[in-house]
Design an enzyme around this catalytic site. Structure first.
Site, PDB file in Angstrom:
ATOM      1  CB  SER A 180      -2.573  -1.698   2.133  1.00  0.00           C
ATOM      2  OG  SER A 180      -1.533  -2.575   2.474  1.00  0.00           O
ATOM      3  CB  ALA A 181      -3.990  -7.005   0.210  1.00  0.00           C
ATOM      4  CG  HIS A 182      -1.345  -5.326   5.539  1.00  0.00           C
ATOM      5  ND1 HIS A 182      -0.837  -4.433   4.629  1.00  0.00           N
ATOM      6  CD2 HIS A 182      -1.279  -4.717   6.738  1.00  0.00           C
ATOM      7  CE1 HIS A 182      -0.465  -3.332   5.253  1.00  0.00           C
ATOM      8  NE2 HIS A 182      -0.725  -3.479   6.535  1.00  0.00           N
TER       9      HIS A 182
ATOM     10  CB  CYS B 245       3.930   7.416  25.842  1.00  0.00           C
ATOM     11  SG  CYS B 245       3.504   9.063  26.439  1.00  0.00           S
TER      12      CYS B 245
ATOM     13  N   GLY C 216       0.814  -1.198   0.000  1.00  0.00           N
ATOM     14  CA  GLY C 216       0.000   0.000   0.000  1.00  0.00           C
ATOM     15  C   GLY C 216       0.854   1.257   0.000  1.00  0.00           C
ATOM     16  CB  THR C 217       4.001   2.156   1.751  1.00  0.00           C
ATOM     17  OG1 THR C 217       3.452   2.103   3.075  1.00  0.00           O
ATOM     18  CG2 THR C 217       5.033   3.259   1.684  1.00  0.00           C
TER      19      THR C 217
ATOM     20  CD  GLN D 124      -6.962   1.456   8.811  1.00  0.00           C
ATOM     21  OE1 GLN D 124      -7.844   0.658   9.127  1.00  0.00           O
ATOM     22  NE2 GLN D 124      -5.690   1.267   9.147  1.00  0.00           N
TER      23      GLN D 124
END
Length: 459
Positions: A194-196, A320, A69-70, A177
């Protein structure tokens, strides 16, 4: 052990597993070759492309598969900008885009282009007017996610697309998403996914470019994937990605309705069960499976470790939990509390019993983390001064806010407390603390070392 981080990566869907195994046996050959093994592989690739295009809402010849996807985002942004370089070098993005979009924007700016970020409201949503106000004659591309990856807020894609179309600017939508839940609203010019994220295998991205959009890939092209994603395709993974996308779409409406009820339960009960917590993101216009909340006086990394020890896998956008010790850019843009941040994103099949178990464990875990940091009920004391200053230099989140909470009661109503801190997170969390506790954030001033943040007591 319940896994509640599907926004990072969804478990492999059973259909994806079956399709992957079958494609490993049948789709190992080069689909560009004319012998029978190649033809068989080509049929599998064409079928996967048609299935993915149907889910996206585009023509098969408008969609290509990428290694991630990136990769799809970087290719889409660079290609669209290059295709419209004669128009200008102005890129518009929202302030809460995924890091892949922001990294592409940084690369564009480093190469001499200009970038404008559109702000969001406290729920994490952009406004069409915000985009309209920054588009100009030199704008080559605008980018907007379909839904935010950290807080789940769904963006007004159709309205922003109308604004962009009126200005003659293509809109790239990062649908990573949301695509598993349904098609993106109309009006986009370029789309990535993105498939994952929907239960397909990792290593498969989608890039769709509408016909008529000027697009120029920015790397040496070959004959594969329309020249937009060179190299030998991972055909088994592509087949599994397309099959699982079709499968999750068939289940999406029923599963969304079921998970929305569970997420609503988390949203209501976390605010009731855990003191000093802020549930962030739009309560209505949001993804059905995702909820994010932040807890005052809690170290985020410790909180996630303790939840993991209790058997629950969740994630965080909090600074954090990052080695950089910088606030989440999404939470920072929203102006909400970042410390003790927890993102819960439920996978398909999550049960009410698993959610109830999480809600039973959470209050005790938060209380335990707060106890280790020395947080307790403030002791009532008579005001000792109209103005006090706390030296919190060297203390990291959430200690500066904890020190502020301990001292605020020692000044009278109308008095001020100034916190001197060199932690960048304080710039976000001290104003957010004021909003939650009913005090006034006066402002900040640089010091030779650190920054002075001043708060006026109101209650």
């Amino acid at each position: 052990m319940p896994y509640f981080d599907t926004a990072s990566a969804a478990p492999l869907h059973p259909v994806a597993r079956q399709a992957l195994q079958a494609a490993l046996d049948e789709g190992w050959a080069d689909p560009a070759r004319l012998y029978r093994e190649g033809r068989r592989a080509r049929l599998l690739l064409d079928a996967a492309r048609e299935a993915a295009a149907e889910a996206v809402g585009c023509r098969p010849d408008e969609l290509v598969f990428t290694p991630s996807g990136t990769h799809a985002v970087h290719t889409g942004v660079a290609g669209a900008l290059a295709g419209r370089r004669r128009v200008g070098g102005h890129l518009v993005v929202s302030a809460v885009e995924h890091s892949s979009v922001l990294h592409a924007a940084e690369a564009h700016e480093a190469a001499g282009g200009t970038v404008t970020q559109v702000p969001v409201d406290r729920a994490g949503a952009v406004s069409p007017a915000g985009y309209a106000s920054v588009l100009d004659a030199t704008t080559a591309l605008a980018c907007l996610q379909s839904a935010n990856h950290e807080v789940g807020t769904v963006q007004p894609v159709a309205e922003v697309a109308e604004v962009c179309a009126a200005a003659g600017v293509p809109l790239l939508v990062d649908a990573a998403q949301s695509l598993g839940w349904g098609p993106v609203e109309d009006g986009w010019s370029v789309l990535t996914a993105s498939a994952h994220k929907w239960g397909g295998p990792a290593g498969v991205g989608l890039l769709a470019v509408r016909k008529g959009v000027r697009f120029s890939p920015q790397f040496p092209a070959d004959e594969r994937e329309s020249g937009r994603s060179p190299g030998f395709t991972n055909l088994p993974a592509i087949v599994a990605a397309a099959a699982s996308l079709r499968a999750v779409r068939a289940e999406a409406d029923a599963e969304a309705a079921r998970l929305r009820i569970l997420v609503d339960r988390i949203r209501r009960r976390v605010a009731r069960l855990v003191p000093d917590v802020e549930v962030v993101g739009d309560p209505e216009r949001r993804l059905p499976h995702l909820v994010t909340f932040s807890c005052l006086y809690v170290d985020g990394e410790t909180l996630l470790h303790e939840l993991d020890r209790a058997g629950y896998s969740v994630s965080s956008g909090s600074s954090c939990t990052s080695s950089t010790l910088t606030p989440s850019h999404v939470l920072q843009a929203m102006g909400v509390l970042s410390e003790g941040n927890v993102r819960v994103s439920l996978p398909s099949g999550t049960t009410a019993q698993e959610v109830n178990g999480f809600l039973e464990v959470l209050p005790g875990v938060v209380a335990g983390v707060r106890a280790t940091l020395g947080v307790g009920e403030p002791v009532a004391v008579a005001p000792v001064s109209d103005a006090r200053e706390i030296d919190a230099l060297g203390l990291r989140c959430p200690q500066p806010v904890i020190e502020l909470a301990r001292v605020i009661g020692t000044v009278p109503v109308g008095g001020t407390v100034t916190v001197l801190s060199d932690d960048e997170v304080a710039r976000l969390d001290i104003p957010a603390w004021c909003t939650m506790r009913g005090h006034t954030y006066v402002g900040e001033a640089p010091r030779p070392v650190g920054v002075a943040y001043t708060v006026r007591r109101e209650v």
